[in-house]
Motif scaffolding. Structure first.
Motif, PDB file in Angstrom:
ATOM      1  N   ARG A  18      44.815 -16.414 -50.983  1.00  0.00           N
ATOM      2  CA  ARG A  18      46.018 -15.903 -50.326  1.00  0.00           C
ATOM      3  C   ARG A  18      46.343 -14.483 -50.769  1.00  0.00           C
ATOM      4  O   ARG A  18      46.876 -13.687 -49.993  1.00  0.00           O
ATOM      5  N   GLU A  19      45.991 -14.158 -52.021  1.00  0.00           N
ATOM      6  CA  GLU A  19      46.324 -12.819 -52.515  1.00  0.00           C
ATOM      7  C   GLU A  19      45.578 -11.733 -51.748  1.00  0.00           C
ATOM      8  O   GLU A  19      46.077 -10.623 -51.578  1.00  0.00           O
ATOM      9  N   VAL A  20      44.373 -12.057 -51.261  1.00  0.00           N
ATOM     10  CA  VAL A  20      43.614 -11.067 -50.488  1.00  0.00           C
ATOM     11  C   VAL A  20      44.351 -10.749 -49.194  1.00  0.00           C
ATOM     12  O   VAL A  20      44.510  -9.587 -48.809  1.00  0.00           O
ATOM     13  N   LEU A  21      44.833 -11.790 -48.523  1.00  0.00           N
ATOM     14  CA  LEU A  21      45.528 -11.601 -47.247  1.00  0.00           C
ATOM     15  C   LEU A  21      46.878 -10.930 -47.455  1.00  0.00           C
ATOM     16  O   LEU A  21      47.249 -10.004 -46.725  1.00  0.00           O
ATOM     17  N   LEU A  22      47.620 -11.379 -48.467  1.00  0.00           N
ATOM     18  CA  LEU A  22      48.973 -10.873 -48.669  1.00  0.00           C
ATOM     19  C   LEU A  22      49.001  -9.492 -49.315  1.00  0.00           C
ATOM     20  O   LEU A  22      49.886  -8.680 -49.021  1.00  0.00           O
ATOM     21  N   ARG A  23      48.050  -9.212 -50.180  1.00  0.00           N
ATOM     22  CA  ARG A  23      48.074  -7.952 -50.931  1.00  0.00           C
ATOM     23  C   ARG A  23      47.119  -6.918 -50.338  1.00  0.00           C
ATOM     24  O   ARG A  23      47.550  -5.863 -49.868  1.00  0.00           O
ATOM     25  N   ASP A  24      45.832  -7.224 -50.331  1.00  0.00           N
ATOM     26  CA  ASP A  24      44.824  -6.227 -49.986  1.00  0.00           C
ATOM     27  C   ASP A  24      44.704  -6.021 -48.477  1.00  0.00           C
ATOM     28  O   ASP A  24      44.713  -4.884 -47.994  1.00  0.00           O
ATOM     29  N   TRP A  25      44.592  -7.107 -47.724  1.00  0.00           N
ATOM     30  CA  TRP A  25      44.471  -6.963 -46.271  1.00  0.00           C
ATOM     31  C   TRP A  25      45.747  -6.357 -45.685  1.00  0.00           C
ATOM     32  O   TRP A  25      45.665  -5.518 -44.777  1.00  0.00           O
ATOM     33  N   SER A  26      46.909  -6.761 -46.188  1.00  0.00           N
ATOM     34  CA  SER A  26      48.171  -6.234 -45.659  1.00  0.00           C
ATOM     35  C   SER A  26      48.267  -4.728 -45.850  1.00  0.00           C
ATOM     36  O   SER A  26      48.665  -3.986 -44.943  1.00  0.00           O
ATOM     37  N   LEU A  27      47.888  -4.238 -47.049  1.00  0.00           N
ATOM     38  CA  LEU A  27      47.926  -2.799 -47.288  1.00  0.00           C
ATOM     39  C   LEU A  27      46.894  -2.090 -46.422  1.00  0.00           C
ATOM     40  O   LEU A  27      47.187  -1.041 -45.830  1.00  0.00           O
ATOM     41  N   MET A  28      45.687  -2.648 -46.348  1.00  0.00           N
ATOM     42  CA  MET A  28      44.641  -2.047 -45.526  1.00  0.00           C
ATOM     43  C   MET A  28      45.100  -1.942 -44.073  1.00  0.00           C
ATOM     44  O   MET A  28      44.891  -0.915 -43.409  1.00  0.00           O
ATOM     45  N   THR A  29      45.765  -2.982 -43.572  1.00  0.00           N
ATOM     46  CA  THR A  29      46.241  -2.982 -42.190  1.00  0.00           C
ATOM     47  C   THR A  29      47.347  -1.965 -41.984  1.00  0.00           C
ATOM     48  O   THR A  29      47.351  -1.220 -40.991  1.00  0.00           O
ATOM     49  N   ALA A  30      48.299  -1.906 -42.917  1.00  0.00           N
ATOM     50  CA  ALA A  30      49.393  -0.937 -42.809  1.00  0.00           C
ATOM     51  C   ALA A  30      48.853   0.490 -42.780  1.00  0.00           C
ATOM     52  O   ALA A  30      49.291   1.322 -41.969  1.00  0.00           O
ATOM     53  N   MET A  31      47.895   0.790 -43.652  1.00  0.00           N
ATOM     54  CA  MET A  31      47.321   2.137 -43.695  1.00  0.00           C
ATOM     55  C   MET A  31      46.504   2.428 -42.443  1.00  0.00           C
ATOM     56  O   MET A  31      46.507   3.569 -41.937  1.00  0.00           O
ATOM     57  N   THR A  32      45.809   1.414 -41.923  1.00  0.00           N
ATOM     58  CA  THR A  32      45.034   1.592 -40.696  1.00  0.00           C
ATOM     59  C   THR A  32      45.947   1.889 -39.519  1.00  0.00           C
ATOM     60  O   THR A  32      45.677   2.789 -38.708  1.00  0.00           O
ATOM     61  N   VAL A  33      47.057   1.144 -39.414  1.00  0.00           N
ATOM     62  CA  VAL A  33      48.021   1.376 -38.333  1.00  0.00           C
ATOM     63  C   VAL A  33      48.604   2.788 -38.431  1.00  0.00           C
ATOM     64  O   VAL A  33      48.730   3.503 -37.423  1.00  0.00           O
ATOM     65  N   MET A  34      48.944   3.210 -39.637  1.00  0.00           N
ATOM     66  CA  MET A  34      49.479   4.564 -39.828  1.00  0.00           C
ATOM     67  C   MET A  34      48.456   5.612 -39.392  1.00  0.00           C
ATOM     68  O   MET A  34      48.798   6.578 -38.699  1.00  0.00           O
ATOM     69  N   MET A  35      47.213   5.419 -39.787  1.00  0.00           N
ATOM     70  CA  MET A  35      46.163   6.363 -39.405  1.00  0.00           C
ATOM     71  C   MET A  35      45.998   6.413 -37.887  1.00  0.00           C
ATOM     72  O   MET A  35      45.871   7.504 -37.303  1.00  0.00           O
ATOM     73  N   VAL A  36      46.014   5.261 -37.230  1.00  0.00           N
ATOM     74  CA  VAL A  36      45.873   5.203 -35.772  1.00  0.00           C
ATOM     75  C   VAL A  36      47.023   5.933 -35.095  1.00  0.00           C
ATOM     76  O   VAL A  36      46.822   6.743 -34.177  1.00  0.00           O
ATOM     77  N   VAL A  37      48.248   5.658 -35.551  1.00  0.00           N
ATOM     78  CA  VAL A  37      49.432   6.301 -34.944  1.00  0.00           C
ATOM     79  C   VAL A  37      49.385   7.812 -35.133  1.00  0.00           C
ATOM     80  O   VAL A  37      49.620   8.582 -34.197  1.00  0.00           O
ATOM     81  N   PHE A  38      49.056   8.251 -36.357  1.00  0.00           N
ATOM     82  CA  PHE A  38      48.996   9.687 -36.622  1.00  0.00           C
ATOM     83  C   PHE A  38      47.918  10.362 -35.765  1.00  0.00           C
ATOM     84  O   PHE A  38      48.144  11.422 -35.176  1.00  0.00           O
ATOM     85  N   ALA A  39      46.724   9.748 -35.709  1.00  0.00           N
ATOM     86  CA  ALA A  39      45.582  10.381 -35.062  1.00  0.00           C
ATOM     87  C   ALA A  39      45.645  10.318 -33.537  1.00  0.00           C
ATOM     88  O   ALA A  39      45.139  11.217 -32.860  1.00  0.00           O
ATOM     89  N   MET A  40      46.258   9.270 -33.006  1.00  0.00           N
ATOM     90  CA  MET A  40      46.334   9.126 -31.552  1.00  0.00           C
ATOM     91  C   MET A  40      47.429   9.993 -30.955  1.00  0.00           C
ATOM     92  O   MET A  40      47.346  10.435 -29.810  1.00  0.00           O
ATOM     93  N   GLY A  41      48.485  10.247 -31.714  1.00  0.00           N
ATOM     94  CA  GLY A  41      49.615  11.017 -31.203  1.00  0.00           C
ATOM     95  C   GLY A  41      50.507  10.155 -30.319  1.00  0.00           C
ATOM     96  O   GLY A  41      50.151   9.043 -29.942  1.00  0.00           O
TER      97      GLY A  41
END
Length: 328
Positions: free
Chosen positions: A267-290
């Motif tokens: 559960r720690e992988v999903l709650l800690r590592d995957w969640s952060l990876m997803t948040a950063m990925t979404v931020m990157m997509v939003v920034f780069a797509m405009g």
């Protein structure tokens, strides 16, 4: 613990050097064989910089340490966005012009969500690994077809400039590809042995070591190639390296490791590592797509935010190791 620490340091140094030789040789070989610059930028350079993650994770899984493989893949994704994009954008804001990258960004988001679905049961089995590899193969076929149509994409000119900066004959390119691949395997075996030994000595999981020390080390080739591209103001190549690498890590690296040995994902992988990876990925997509007329770019403030998230994450992981927290 001195010998394992030296093995990790030596393994990382050799890994970075051999990965650069492998990617340069493979890219030059592809160019000599007539592959278009756009496809070289998308497939050979973008995915080739993930060769360290692939080899390290495959060896870790085959030696009974699949947690190290999963940590390496997800930790590298987090490092690619937070450490590499964050640092590069702080030095020079990144403008995004490539339509290829804009197509890849939503695919990366979908692959990230798919990885969460596969982890819900607490295990990524061989069948799930095959599914990830099939999705990767389908995307690569799609990329090739689209790439042949988009010969004028800005990523193509960036790649041409990159190839022109270190020209090689076919014989030299093949030699560096072979040497790089052999040393990649040797340095990865050395790195995995040292990392697992350190994890056992500290009493922490190989997952945590994979998410931190190994992930940073295997992301260094992406950092080196991104800095080199930034010097030539090849912004699309910088982002293309990160997006292509993260796609390959999420689908190819985890998929191959799971096929070799099923991966336990707590559960720690999903709650800690995957969640952060997803948040950063979404931020990157939003920034780069405009949005709303804002051109796609990652400015210094946005880069600083990504870097701050990464520094906080590494600080938290170090705290877990020092205190022996329950998620370590």
């Amino acid at each position: 613990m001195m010998l394992p620490a030296l093995a990790v340091i030596a393994g990382l140094i050799l890994l970075v050097w051999s990965a650069e030789r492998f990617v340069d040789g493979a890219a030059a070989t592809s160019a000599r064989l007539g592959l278009s610059p756009l496809l070289i930028g998308m497939l050979v350079i973008g995915f080739g910089t993930s060769a360290p993650e692939l080899v390290v994770s495959a060896i870790a899984a085959s030696q009974g340490n699949p947690g190290l493989a999963l940590g390496n893949a997800y930790g590298s994704n987090i490092a690619n966005i937070g450490m590499i994009l964050g640092l590069v954008a702080l030095v020079s804001p990144l403008a995004v012009h490539s339509g290829v990258i804009r197509r890849e960004l939503p695919v990366l988001g979908g692959a990230t969500l798919l990885s969460a679905v596969l982890m819900i049961g607490g295990m990524i089995g061989r069948l799930e690994g095959v599914l990830l590899l099939v999705v990767l193969a389908a995307f690569m076929v799609y990329s090739v077809v689209q790439g042949l149509r988009d010969g004028s994409d800005p990523l193509s000119s960036d790649t041409e400039t990159d190839l022109a900066s270190h020209p090689m004959s076919l014989k030299v390119a093949l030699a560096w590809t072979a040497v790089g691949l052999v040393l990649l395997v040797a340095s990865s075996r050395l790195l995995v042995w040292g990392a697992v030994s350190i994890a056992q000595s500290l009493g922490v999981s190989d997952l945590v070591i994979g998410l931190t020390v190994v992930a940073v080390g295997t992301s260094l080739p992406e950092l080196a190639s991104s800095i080199s591209a930034l010097r030539r103001r090849e912004h699309d190549l910088v982002l293309g390296n990160v997006v292509g690498s993260n796609l390959f890590n999420t689908l190819g690296v985890v998929g191959l490791a799971a096929v070799i040995a099923p991966i336990e994902a707590g559960r720690e992988v999903l709650l800690r590592d995957w969640s952060l990876m997803t948040a950063m990925t979404v931020m990157m997509v939003v920034f780069a797509m405009g949005w709303r007329g804002r051109p796609g770019r990652i400015n210094r403030v946005e880069g600083g935010a990504l870097l701050a998230m990464y520094v906080a994450y590494i600080g938290f992981m170090v705290h877990l190791v020092v205190t022996g927290g329950p998620m370590a």
